[in-house]
Design a protein around this motif. Structure first.
Motif, PDB file in Angstrom:
ATOM      1  N   TYR A  25     -19.363  56.007  11.785  1.00 42.34           N
ATOM      2  CA  TYR A  25     -20.702  56.381  12.247  1.00 42.34           C
ATOM      3  C   TYR A  25     -21.190  55.439  13.350  1.00 42.34           C
ATOM      4  CZ  TYR A  25     -23.093  52.497   9.943  1.00 42.34           C
ATOM      5  OH  TYR A  25     -23.524  51.242   9.568  1.00 42.34           O
ATOM      6  N   SER A  26     -20.293  54.625  13.873  1.00 42.13           N
ATOM      7  CA  SER A  26     -20.661  53.627  14.877  1.00 42.13           C
ATOM      8  C   SER A  26     -21.407  54.256  16.043  1.00 42.13           C
ATOM      9  CB  SER A  26     -19.400  52.924  15.390  1.00 42.13           C
ATOM     10  OG  SER A  26     -19.727  51.959  16.364  1.00 42.13           O
ATOM     11  N   GLY A  27     -22.501  53.599  16.444  1.00 38.82           N
ATOM     12  CA  GLY A  27     -23.309  54.095  17.556  1.00 38.82           C
ATOM     13  C   GLY A  27     -24.471  54.944  17.140  1.00 38.82           C
ATOM     14  N   ARG A  28     -24.556  55.305  15.859  1.00 36.02           N
ATOM     15  CA  ARG A  28     -25.671  56.109  15.376  1.00 36.02           C
ATOM     16  C   ARG A  28     -26.528  55.300  14.414  1.00 36.02           C
ATOM     17  NH1 ARG A  28     -22.164  61.220  13.486  1.00 36.02           N
ATOM     18  NH2 ARG A  28     -20.390  60.474  14.677  1.00 36.02           N
ATOM     19  N   THR A  29     -27.775  55.678  14.278  1.00 38.80           N
ATOM     20  CA  THR A  29     -28.687  54.990  13.367  1.00 38.80           C
ATOM     21  C   THR A  29     -28.534  55.557  11.964  1.00 38.80           C
ATOM     22  OG1 THR A  29     -30.270  54.640  15.165  1.00 38.80           O
ATOM     23  CG2 THR A  29     -31.094  54.384  12.916  1.00 38.80           C
ATOM     24  N   ALA A  30     -28.458  54.662  10.973  1.00 40.05           N
ATOM     25  CA  ALA A  30     -28.319  55.102   9.575  1.00 40.05           C
ATOM     26  C   ALA A  30     -29.289  54.328   8.702  1.00 40.05           C
ATOM     27  CB  ALA A  30     -26.888  54.906   9.106  1.00 40.05           C
ATOM     28  N   ARG A  31     -29.771  54.974   7.644  1.00 40.69           N
ATOM     29  CA  ARG A  31     -30.705  54.333   6.714  1.00 40.69           C
ATOM     30  C   ARG A  31     -30.155  54.259   5.302  1.00 40.69           C
ATOM     31  NH1 ARG A  31     -34.494  57.139   5.450  1.00 40.69           N
ATOM     32  NH2 ARG A  31     -33.879  59.120   6.395  1.00 40.69           N
ATOM     33  N   VAL A  32     -29.408  55.280   4.918  1.00 39.11           N
ATOM     34  CA  VAL A  32     -28.884  55.365   3.557  1.00 39.11           C
ATOM     35  C   VAL A  32     -27.361  55.298   3.632  1.00 39.11           C
ATOM     36  CG1 VAL A  32     -28.726  56.758   1.464  1.00 39.11           C
ATOM     37  CG2 VAL A  32     -30.840  56.764   2.821  1.00 39.11           C
ATOM     38  N   PHE A  33     -26.783  54.314   2.924  1.00 36.96           N
ATOM     39  CA  PHE A  33     -25.343  54.080   2.986  1.00 36.96           C
ATOM     40  C   PHE A  33     -24.696  54.434   1.649  1.00 36.96           C
ATOM     41  CE2 PHE A  33     -27.337  51.232   6.023  1.00 36.96           C
ATOM     42  CZ  PHE A  33     -26.595  51.463   7.169  1.00 36.96           C
ATOM     43  N   LEU A  34     -24.072  55.602   1.625  1.00 37.16           N
ATOM     44  CA  LEU A  34     -23.418  56.071   0.407  1.00 37.16           C
ATOM     45  C   LEU A  34     -21.962  56.444   0.700  1.00 37.16           C
ATOM     46  CD1 LEU A  34     -26.342  58.341  -0.899  1.00 37.16           C
ATOM     47  CD2 LEU A  34     -25.830  55.974  -1.522  1.00 37.16           C
ATOM     48  N   ASP A  35     -21.351  55.730   1.626  1.00 42.20           N
ATOM     49  CA  ASP A  35     -20.038  56.116   2.142  1.00 42.20           C
ATOM     50  C   ASP A  35     -18.911  55.182   1.742  1.00 42.20           C
ATOM     51  OD1 ASP A  35     -21.335  54.160   3.670  1.00 42.20           O
ATOM     52  OD2 ASP A  35     -20.093  54.576   5.420  1.00 42.20           O
ATOM     53  N   ALA A  36     -19.208  53.917   1.376  1.00 41.47           N
ATOM     54  CA  ALA A  36     -18.154  52.911   1.254  1.00 41.47           C
ATOM     55  C   ALA A  36     -17.967  52.396  -0.172  1.00 41.47           C
ATOM     56  CB  ALA A  36     -18.444  51.735   2.189  1.00 41.47           C
ATOM     57  N   GLU A  38     -19.943  50.901  -2.089  1.00 38.90           N
ATOM     58  CA  GLU A  38     -20.533  49.583  -2.295  1.00 38.90           C
ATOM     59  C   GLU A  38     -21.542  49.623  -3.439  1.00 38.90           C
ATOM     60  OE1 GLU A  38     -20.730  48.521   2.481  1.00 38.90           O
ATOM     61  OE2 GLU A  38     -22.017  50.034   1.553  1.00 38.90           O
ATOM     62  N   ASN A  39     -21.814  48.463  -3.983  1.00 36.84           N
ATOM     63  CA  ASN A  39     -22.891  48.314  -4.966  1.00 36.84           C
ATOM     64  C   ASN A  39     -24.213  48.301  -4.205  1.00 36.84           C
ATOM     65  OD1 ASN A  39     -24.797  47.258  -6.847  1.00 36.84           O
ATOM     66  ND2 ASN A  39     -23.167  46.198  -7.938  1.00 36.84           N
ATOM     67  N   PRO A  40     -25.210  49.140  -4.600  1.00 35.07           N
ATOM     68  CA  PRO A  40     -26.459  49.179  -3.838  1.00 35.07           C
ATOM     69  C   PRO A  40     -27.336  47.947  -4.032  1.00 35.07           C
ATOM     70  CG  PRO A  40     -26.638  50.583  -5.752  1.00 35.07           C
ATOM     71  CD  PRO A  40     -25.213  50.120  -5.705  1.00 35.07           C
ATOM     72  N   TYR A  41     -26.970  47.077  -4.973  1.00 39.50           N
ATOM     73  CA  TYR A  41     -27.773  45.895  -5.270  1.00 39.50           C
ATOM     74  C   TYR A  41     -27.156  44.636  -4.647  1.00 39.50           C
ATOM     75  CZ  TYR A  41     -29.447  49.316  -8.624  1.00 39.50           C
ATOM     76  OH  TYR A  41     -29.922  50.462  -9.204  1.00 39.50           O
ATOM     77  N   ASN A  42     -27.957  43.562  -4.643  1.00 41.48           N
ATOM     78  CA  ASN A  42     -27.525  42.250  -4.150  1.00 41.48           C
ATOM     79  C   ASN A  42     -27.429  42.207  -2.627  1.00 41.48           C
ATOM     80  OD1 ASN A  42     -26.858  39.526  -4.617  1.00 41.48           O
ATOM     81  ND2 ASN A  42     -24.681  39.956  -4.328  1.00 41.48           N
ATOM     82  N   ALA A  43     -28.378  42.869  -1.945  1.00 44.00           N
ATOM     83  CA  ALA A  43     -28.433  42.797  -0.479  1.00 44.00           C
ATOM     84  C   ALA A  43     -28.690  41.349  -0.041  1.00 44.00           C
ATOM     85  CB  ALA A  43     -29.543  43.709   0.032  1.00 44.00           C
ATOM     86  N   TYR A  48     -20.374  45.877   3.458  1.00 41.65           N
ATOM     87  CA  TYR A  48     -19.267  45.399   4.289  1.00 41.65           C
ATOM     88  C   TYR A  48     -19.796  44.941   5.647  1.00 41.65           C
ATOM     89  CZ  TYR A  48     -15.905  47.364   0.981  1.00 41.65           C
ATOM     90  OH  TYR A  48     -15.161  47.647  -0.138  1.00 41.65           O
ATOM     91  N   PRO A  49     -19.169  43.932   6.230  1.00 41.27           N
ATOM     92  CA  PRO A  49     -19.627  43.446   7.540  1.00 41.27           C
ATOM     93  C   PRO A  49     -19.179  44.363   8.665  1.00 41.27           C
ATOM     94  CG  PRO A  49     -17.681  42.242   6.864  1.00 41.27           C
ATOM     95  CD  PRO A  49     -18.041  43.131   5.700  1.00 41.27           C
ATOM     96  N   ASP A  50     -19.757  44.170   9.825  1.00 41.08           N
ATOM     97  CA  ASP A  50     -19.345  44.910  11.018  1.00 41.08           C
ATOM     98  C   ASP A  50     -17.875  44.613  11.285  1.00 41.08           C
ATOM     99  OD1 ASP A  50     -18.864  45.937  13.519  1.00 41.08           O
ATOM    100  OD2 ASP A  50     -20.431  44.812  14.540  1.00 41.08           O
ATOM    101  N   PRO A  51     -16.999  45.623  11.265  1.00 36.57           N
ATOM    102  CA  PRO A  51     -15.565  45.376  11.426  1.00 36.57           C
ATOM    103  C   PRO A  51     -15.184  44.866  12.815  1.00 36.57           C
ATOM    104  CG  PRO A  51     -15.999  47.729  11.419  1.00 36.57           C
ATOM    105  CD  PRO A  51     -17.281  47.065  11.043  1.00 36.57           C
ATOM    106  N   LEU A  52     -16.033  45.091  13.813  1.00 42.98           N
ATOM    107  CA  LEU A  52     -15.737  44.652  15.181  1.00 42.98           C
ATOM    108  C   LEU A  52     -16.680  43.543  15.656  1.00 42.98           C
ATOM    109  CD1 LEU A  52     -14.880  48.065  16.881  1.00 42.98           C
ATOM    110  CD2 LEU A  52     -13.306  46.276  16.128  1.00 42.98           C
ATOM    111  N   GLN A  53     -17.540  43.049  14.784  1.00 40.49           N
ATOM    112  CA  GLN A  53     -18.395  41.894  15.066  1.00 40.49           C
ATOM    113  C   GLN A  53     -19.150  42.048  16.393  1.00 40.49           C
ATOM    114  OE1 GLN A  53     -14.751  40.895  15.338  1.00 40.49           O
ATOM    115  NE2 GLN A  53     -14.571  41.441  13.181  1.00 40.49           N
TER     116      GLN A  53
END
Length: 346
Positions: A25-36, A38-43, A48-53
């Motif tokens: 989804y790189s280059g687009r704005t996202a608000r809800v992340f339900l793709d990877a 991940e645990n939704p807690y402990n922000a 996951y970090p930006d893979p290309l930094q």
């Protein structure tokens, strides 16, 4: 330079890289992340970090004077050293050429990847001629390694010989500039547009004082960086490292101040070592360390260890017999070293 397709291992050229959730989804704005998954807690540590930094590269590009597309960031310089073997060298077939003595990880990575490593001995002044490096090459030589300023010798390799090597070699020339911030020699980063076969390494571990975060840099053409990004692990630089890098990059003038202080201390330490009866010679250096020849390096090293002071014993390295490598520390640390050595009779 040969066409890049001829230098890259065929399987790597054909490789379809892993596509991470964050890439898609790189280059687009996202608000809800339900793709990877991940645990939704402990922000914020649950994501996951930006893979290309990208944010780090944008900031770094302004400091280093190259475009973000010409930057690879890795888990320490070790990843940036290992990747060329994995991308370009066919195990059991290809070889690399390097100056000797130099940083040991070039050979370690060659051995791990089953790539022949061909060292070419420096002369008595720790210099090398391009012709001697090229003589060691054959049709299967993919890479020439040049560390400048060199480790453990400390000196810069003559720029005209490096450039001559780059211009004549058909493969890749990797110039490791880990210590360039301490040198008066201009970085070869500015020449990337002129030499498509040039790769320049740098690190956050030395001048930037961030060895603990393990962040290495490679600068090269966009095409070479794209190959690196195909092969690297998806999330090779963690979020904590990226955050600390951004913090360091927010004040590059502090780094300049550290470098000035270290260069002043380097001059003072070299003069002090020249006056020690147990020191025979201090070699010229463009790094944050110097190499010195002692009457008995092993005995001196053992004595310093007993005093709780650690330097690097390089006496078993070719052309470095009876030599210690001394890193420039704080003024207090340096004074403690000098005081101990002045009490040592050998």
């Amino acid at each position: 330079m040969k066409p890049l397709e001829q230098l890259v291992r065929p399987n790597i050229w054909r490789l379809a890289p892993y596509s991470s959730a964050r890439n898609e989804y790189s280059g687009r704005t996202a608000r809800v992340f339900l793709d990877a998954n991940e645990n939704p807690y402990n922000a914020p540590f649950n994501r996951y970090p930006d893979p290309l930094q990208l944010e780090v590269k944008q900031r770094l590009s302004r400091v280093k004077g190259v475009s973000p597309e010409q930057i690879f960031l890795g888990n320490g310089s070790d990843e940036a050293i290992d990747l060329p073997y994995r991308c370009f060298c066919e195990p059991g077939k290809d070889n690399v050429v390097a100056i000797e003595p130099t940083y040991g990880m070039y050979k370690v990575c060659a051995d791990i990847n089953n790539v022949e490593y061909r060292p070419v001995l420096l002369d008595q002044n720790y210099q090398i001629e391009a012709a001697r490096l090229l003589e060691a090459c054959d049709a299967n030589t993919k890479i020439i390694w040049i560390c400048s300023p060199n480790n453990p010798t400390g000196n810069s390799i003559r720029r005209e010989e490096i450039v001559s090597t780059i211009e004549q070699f058909q493969g890749l020339v990797i110039v490791d500039e880990a210590y360039i911030d301490f040198s008066s020699q201009k970085s070869l980063r500015a020449e990337l547009g002129k030499y498509p076969n040039l790769i320049v390494l740098n690190t956050f571990s030395k001048a930037w004082g961030c060895a603990a975060i393990r962040l290495g840099m490679a600068f090269a053409s966009k095409e070479i960086i794209n190959i690196y990004n195909k092969v690297k692990y998806p999330y090779n630089v963690n979020q904590l490292t990226q955050q600390q890098a951004l913090e360091a990059l927010s004040d590059p003038y502090e780094v300049d101040r550290w470098v000035r202080m270290l260069l002043q201390e380097r001059s003072r330490m070299i003069e002090a070592f020249k006056m020690l009866p147990i020191c025979e010679k201090v070699y010229p250096t463009d790094a944050n360390f110097f190499l010195c020849k002692m009457n008995n390096a092993q005995q001196t090293y053992d004595y310093l260890v007993d005093q709780g002071i650690i330097v690097r014993n390089r006496t078993r390295v070719q052309l470095c017999g009876n030599c210690l490598r001394v890193t420039i520390g704080t003024k207090t640390e340096n004074n403690e070293l000098l005081a101990a050595l002045r009490c040592f009779r050998g």
